[in-house]
Design an enzyme around this catalytic site. Sequence first.
Site, PDB file in Angstrom:
ATOM      1  N   SER A 122       0.793  -1.227   0.000  1.00 30.81           N
ATOM      2  CA  SER A 122       0.000   0.000   0.000  1.00 30.81           C
ATOM      3  C   SER A 122       0.827   1.279   0.000  1.00 30.81           C
ATOM      4  CB  SER A 122      -0.962   0.005   1.185  1.00 30.81           C
ATOM      5  OG  SER A 122      -0.294  -0.271   2.386  1.00 30.81           O
TER       6      SER A 122
ATOM      7  N   HIS B 134      -5.365  -3.224  -2.850  1.00 34.54           N
ATOM      8  CA  HIS B 134      -5.034  -2.291  -3.934  1.00 34.54           C
ATOM      9  C   HIS B 134      -4.982  -2.968  -5.300  1.00 34.54           C
ATOM     10  CE1 HIS B 134      -4.181   0.826  -1.005  1.00 34.54           C
ATOM     11  NE2 HIS B 134      -3.621  -0.121  -0.286  1.00 34.54           N
TER      12      HIS B 134
ATOM     13  N   LYS C  99     -11.771   0.642  -1.806  1.00 32.85           N
ATOM     14  CA  LYS C  99     -10.806   1.348  -2.652  1.00 32.85           C
ATOM     15  C   LYS C  99     -11.313   1.417  -4.092  1.00 32.85           C
ATOM     16  CE  LYS C  99      -7.569   1.072   0.926  1.00 32.85           C
ATOM     17  NZ  LYS C  99      -6.744   0.242   1.773  1.00 32.85           N
TER      18      LYS C  99
END
Length: 384
Positions: free
Chosen positions: A182, A210, A240
Amino acid sequence: MRSLDDFATEKLASLEQAHLRRAMAETFREDGIWTERDGRRLLSFSCNDYLNLSQHPAVKTAAIAAIEEYGAGSGASRLVTGNHPLYAELEGRLAKLKETEAACVFGSGYLANAGIIPVLIGEDGLVLIDELSHACLWAGAQLSRGRVESFRHNDIGHLESLLKAHRGEHSRALIATDGVFSMDGDLAPLGELATLAQNYDAWLMSDDAHGLGVLGSGRGSSFVGNAHVDIPLQMGTLSKAIGGYGGYLCASQAVIELMHNRARTLIYSTGLPPAIVAAAIASLDVIESEIELPGKPIAKAKAFTRLTGLPEAQSQIVPVVLGDAETALNASRLLADEGFLVAAIRPPTVPEGTARLRLAFTAGHPDAEIERLAQVVRTRILLH
Ligand SMILES: *Cc1c(COP(=O)(O)O)cnc(C)c1O
């Protein structure tokens, strides 16, 4: 309580002295990329909304429709009455996307990691974790009460030496890593990790917070390249690239049913609001129908690293490591004066001495603005 406030005040003062005191800034997000802060309009490179789906009309419409149909909240934990009909649809979609038998949606990515690992690993177990893994993967490892050993970042040799030394002492073992790191944006060597896990009968768990929606045509970091890496525990977040909120685990039917029975963060926490589950389903629809969308953030990140001369981006996340916290804060302020919102990332989020700017590229960032940002970073931050 006087002693309580004294304690808090002294702690804050010592953080302040080390340039590590943090504060929340009120931020109005106009759309997926533009924000307003302190009366200034800034282009954000700090949102994890990589596909700008938090503001997508179809996603918002789906959320509103779910509120109308099911209400604002879910009313109880999923094992009681909070398991509204949208959950099964979302979990089916996630399992299909990740090619697993089943999936389980948790309240958030943090809750997922804090819940999953203690179900699988107990006091007599072993957790081997990449040292740069996300804080909540560490939290899950520690909550398991098993033996926790970290291996040097992406160092397969070090991991193997730990397995050789300790695997035999424990009945069960789990290897935990981020798929995309990250704060560094680099990728874990998932293929090699999977082989090692197989050889030592350890269970591989990837945190793809991610990766989902961005890498591997949107399917995540285990789908990069030609060979799909078979990972038995694939965790991720809906907060996200999916643009909403929530976490998930994709795994076998047996593992998922065990989570339903044993994961404390699932059992003792209220189900997600129906709107947020509907939003996630709508986001997956967008990702699967707009096949060019997932590749865009990485293409933008690569354009930026090319223009600045930084090492080529491996994902949509690009770190600019500057060293001490004060330097990182000053660089962040300089960029804000130029109209860019780029948060400074300081210890303990990153190791001591590696404070940095963390740039997150999204599908909607205008190319001309990326060029201007690269120019400022190159001439006024990197060359200083
Ligand atoms: C953000 C993040 C999480 C936490 O997910 P939330 O849904 O925000 O709680 C977990 N792991 C990694 C690697 C992350 O970056």
